[in-house]
Design a protein around this motif. Structure first.
Motif: not given
Lengths: 504, 315, 140
Positions: A24, A31, A111, A246, A373-378, A380-381
């Motif tokens: 993370l 990023q 996105k 989105r 998966f962390v990439n995807l989540w971070v 978004q923010l």
């Protein structure tokens, strides 16, 4: 080769909250730093390595994997939001990403880039984890002769990006190749066209040329347009519809073939050391555009264009680990940095790696999957943060970006000399685009040029100067035939697109 | 094996700590001490230099900063270093051979010579070997030459000018003919050998995993003395080809630097190269142990190296 | 009106010829033997450049250069950057960056004190902190 228990133990080592924290942390850093103009993903890796000196191998590698993958997503951000790609592979993303952002849909554009980047990355990771050994052997069989043929094929696909004048396209490519010939020649190691500057002996510094041509020249152009009329970099009125913020599942699913093609191209080119993500991104883009029913919509904010480019350039990075882990051969600067980090942590890439350190390798794979998966989540923010940043006035964005590019390039090259070269290429790039020459073709030729000449020299040495021996390699013959076909096919497509444009 | 070497290194460093003279800490850099590496990020010089800088920082408490100044195998960095006023607290790290080659071939275009620097010490020596795939129908240089004569020619991959000269010398002495394929570094040489495009090629460390796995074999050593990891294999010189290459990783500063600074920095380097983490990185990179020739020895190594390079290049 | 392609075509024609006849012979070393001479590829490319430049003069597209005023403005900004870079090599990033940032923002037309201060003081300070303090690297 590696027994199942080792695989499970490796994944078990990876999936701990402790490692997740480092992934993370790495993704956040990657990023962020990857998105800062002038710094970019490779710099992010170089910056991060010293921080891992004191860590155990697995968390250290998990952290670096996070930085590497986070940097990929971050790299697309300045390309889309400001049209100032920091690396040439992101230039393909800018072609459609920036127009879409300018239409007031920056979140949708970034996105789409995030989703297709993670998709391409995941695809190549799965290929790496499951079938890396046979792919590596296939890559070994691609000798200099086959590489020459492959490069000719890559150049022929560039015809799809040439636009309305074949002559000007050839001039842009020739100029890129000429600039690439600065530095030692590929066979005799003599200094060539360096004019007494030994800093140029290894060739013009890549970050200087890429950032100068692609980012600074664009900033120069935009500054002259913004003159006396300060507004936000990207204007999004608060009233925009939610579907413009989105990417819907239908939109994502519509790009599935594009992403699959991009990820396949990226994985194949990534497994072959030295071709690089730039060629992959543009090949995927050109093929998608030429195969589309509506080619004129490209360059105006087509989601397919973003998906094509990002899925391909992200897939390269995962696939670069195929020759790296199995053969110890780095395929790019980023991969060379990963090898150096492995060595610092006592991992020796090569044929015995899986046997001797199988558990650590599968730990690495586990970290890679987590990082996706962390990439995807971070992401978004993070993307929300960056779209806020570019809504600041252009005056501050341009001046800050210029300062960051100066600092970033001076860190990545050898000081202000590299910055001076960046400035020269910024002016060259500005003039070229003003006079209607494609910067993208120039940059691809510049990046492929040294490898192309080296492969020709190697092929000549292997065949005693008789290039007709190329015809004895079935792979080379097939690639050359494909090149001829694709060259004329792309030219015809261009002509058709132009005719369509005129009619409408 | 790793554990054993670690323990050995630990023991060695403990011994050194006991026996080393306690040098007076009367000199310290006023600001950061910069180590400029003459190669890009990610290579073996870069990796060793970064660990060296880190260990020196831990040992001395100085703010050691490591930078890359690539270009011409270190020539760009040493050019910059030679043009600086002394006492700027900038240390250059490079490899002897590429610098010496350019001094011999293009000395008139370079603003420095061997005497332009104050030398601090060396950290390691690279061993250069000619290796071949395990399936190659020869096991040593003589057999390889015989095979080349039989076939008419034989493809060999090289990665730097001195290796080309060693092969040319082999052609001259034996009458065999080789197709020399130039590669971008040792990793590409390995790729060409594994892919079967060439039969043999030079490696300066990249070949170890393949020697260990049995996919490759050593044909000849290209250094002055035999390879530490293959003591039974003859060198080129022993096989009747009078040519060798001895690349050494060394550190130097602008000539005319304060002798106190030289003393303190060279002592810090000497102390750092015995640290276990540095020993391990050197073993991974060059398969040998760290070697420090000292202030005087390093200068002598450069002077002798220049003379040898002149012979090699026929100048 | 003259097509912009005629101008750039003449430029590339001359560049290619100059490279082939003057620059390449002077700045590429002559070597003996080997498979690929260092001069071969640059020479071929120079000739292609000259040839295509010539063809473009004969058969230009309708491309027009957009706006002379914008080009002059860009030239001004470029000169500003060159001057800033030169000053940086003399006095260092810390002293030059705030002035350079201020000048750029002023020329773009920014007059709001808050943004001017943020760009000229805040950003350089942030960069200084990140590079020298957080990363331990040197500024140019």
């Amino acid at each position: 080769m590696v027994d199942f228990a080792t695989i499970l133990a490796g994944f078990g080592d990876a999936f701990t909250p402790f490692n997740l924290m480092f992934v993370l942390f790495g993704v956040l850093l990657g990023q962020f730093v990857g998105a800062v103009p002038g710094i970019g993903p490779i710099m992010a890796m170089a910056i991060a390595i010293p921080f891992t000196f004191g860590l155990d191998p697995l968390p250290a590698i998990a952290f670096l994997v996070g930085v590497n993958k986070g940097g990929l997503v971050g790299g697309a951000v300045p390309a889309i939001l400001m049209n100032t790609p920091g690396t040439p592979d992101a230039a393909a993303t800018a072609l459609d990403g920036h127009p879409l952002a300018k239409q007031g849909k920056p979140l949708k554009a970034t996105k789409m880039a995030l989703f297709s980047s993670v998709t391409g990355d995941l695809f190549s990771d799965i290929v790496l984890i499951t079938v890396s050994a046979p792919l590596a052997i296939m890559a070994l069989k691609m000798g200099p002769i086959e590489v020459v043929a492959l490069m000719i094929f890559a150049f022929s696909i560039l015809a799809g990006l040439i636009g309305n004048s074949l002559i000007k396209g050839i001039i842009a490519a020739a100029l890129g190749l000429l600039v690439a010939s600065v530095g030692q020649d590929p066979e005799h190691y003599t200094p060539r066209l360096i004019f007494g500057y030994w800093d140029l002996f290894d060739g013009l510094p890549l970050p200087s040329v890429a950032i100068g041509m692609l980012a600074i020249s664009e900033i120069l152009r935009r500054m002259s347009l913004a003159h006396g009329n300060v507004k936000s970099g990207i204007i999004t009125d608060g009233s925009q519809k939610p579907e413009d913020r989105r990417v819907s599942w239908a939109e994502y699913w519509a790009c599935r073939y594009t992403m699959l093609r991009g990820a396949t191209i990226g994985t194949i080119l990534g497994a072959l050391p030295g071709i690089g993500s730039t060629a992959a991104a543009f090949m995927s883009y050109a093929m998608t555009k030429a195969g589309s029913k509506d080619p004129t919509s490209f360059g105006k904010g087509n989601l397919q264009g973003i998906a094509a480019s990002e899925s391909a350039n992200s897939a390269v990075v995962g696939a670069n680990l195929i020759p790296l882990l199995t053969l110890g051969i780095p395929g790019s600067v980023g991969a060379a940095l990963i090898i150096s980090a492995f060595m610092i942590h006592g991992m020796q890439p090569g044929p015995l790696l899986f046997e001797q350190q199988g558990r650590l390798v599968y730990g690495l794979f586990g970290a890679m999957l987590m990082a996706n998966f962390v990439n995807l989540w971070v992401g978004q923010l993070g993307l929300r943060f960056w779209t806020k940043v570019v809504s600041a006035p252009e005056s501050i964005i341009f001046s800050a970006a210029l300062l960051l590019c100066i600092v970033g390039v001076s860190m990545a090259t050898s000081g202000l000399f590299g910055v001076a070269i960046m400035l020269i290429f910024a002016i060259v790039g500005y003039l070229m685009s003003t006079f209607g020459y494609s910067l993208v073709i120039f940059i691809i030729a510049f990046f492929l040029g040294p490898r192309f000449e080296k492969s020709i020299a190697q092929s000549l040495a292997l065949t005693n100067g008789d290039l007709t021996q190329m015809l004895k390699s079935p792979v080379a013959v097939a690639l050359l035939l494909l090149s001829v076909v694709s060259f004329f096919w792309f030219l015809r497509k261009n002509a058709q697109a132009e005719a369509l444009e005129k009619k409408s | 094996m790793k554990l054993k070497s670690r323990i050995l290194a630990l023991g060695a460093s403990a011994l050194m700590a006991l026996s080393a003279p306690v040098f007076a800490e009367d000199w310290a850099p006023d600001g950061p001490l910069t180590i400029q590496i003459g190669f890009g990020a990610g290579g073996s010089t870069d990796t060793m230099g970064r660990v060296l800088g880190k260990v020196m920082k831990d040992n001395t408490g100085w703010n050691v900063v490591v930078e890359n100044k690539p270009g011409g195998g270190g020539v760009a960095m040493f050019t910059g270093l030679s043009q600086m006023p002394p006492n700027r607290n900038i240390v250059g790290m490079g490899v002897s051979i590429p610098v010496l080659v350019q001094l011999v071939n293009r000395g008139d275009q370079l603003p420095f010579d061997v005497d332009s620097f104050d030398y601090l010490g060396t950290v390691a020596k690279a061993e250069l070997a000619l290796v071949a795939s395990k399936d190659a129908p020869f096991d040593n240089l003589e057999e390889m030459v015989a095979h080349a004569k039989e076939q008419g020619t034989l493809a060999v991959a090289t990665m730097a000018p001195p290796q080309v000269l060693v092969m040319k010398q082999t052609e001259a002495k034996t009458g065999a003919s080789f197709n020399l394929v130039t590669a971008d570094g040792g990793a590409e040489v390995m790729k060409l050998i594994l892919g079967g495009q060439v039969l043999a090629g030079f490696g300066s460390g990249e070949q170890y995993p393949y020697l260990e796995s049995g996919d490759m074999k050593v044909i000849a050593g290209a250094n002055q003395s035999r390879l530490s990891y293959a003591p039974d294999v003859k060198t080129f010189t022993e096989s009747g080809v009078p040519a060798y290459v001895d690349p050494v990783f060394f550190l130097a500063m602008t000539g005319g630097t304060d002798p106190e600074a030289i003393k303190a920095i060279s002592a810090a380097i000497d102390e750092a190269i015995t640290a276990p983490e540095f020993v391990e990185i050197v073993r991974n990179a060059v398969k040998g142990d760290p070697i420090n020739m000292g202030v005087e020895g390093t200068k002598q190594m450069m002077v002798d190296g220049l003379a040898n390079a002149k012979v090699l290049f026929g100048k | 009106m003259v097509s912009a392609d005629r101008i750039s075509g003449i430029f590339f024609l001359l560049l290619g010829l100059a490279m082939y006849f003057v620059v390449n012979p002077a700045h590429i070393e002559a070597v003996e033997g080997g498979s690929l001479n260092p001069k071969t590829v640059p020479d071929i490319i120079s000739l292609i450049l000259a040839l295509c430049g010539g063809l473009l003069v004969l058969k230009p597209t309708t491309h027009q250069v957009a706006n002379l005023q914008n080009i002059l403005r860009t030239a001004g900004y470029s000169l500003l950057l060159v001057a800033g870079l030169f000053a940086m090599s003399r006095f260092g990033f810390e002293y030059v960056a705030p002035l350079l940032a201020f000048a750029i923002m002023w020329f773009i037309g920014e007059r709001r004190p808050f943004w001017l201060a943020f760009g000229a003081v805040g950003m350089p300070a942030l960069i200084w902190f990140l590079v020298t303090q957080a990363l331990g690297r040197a500024l140019p």
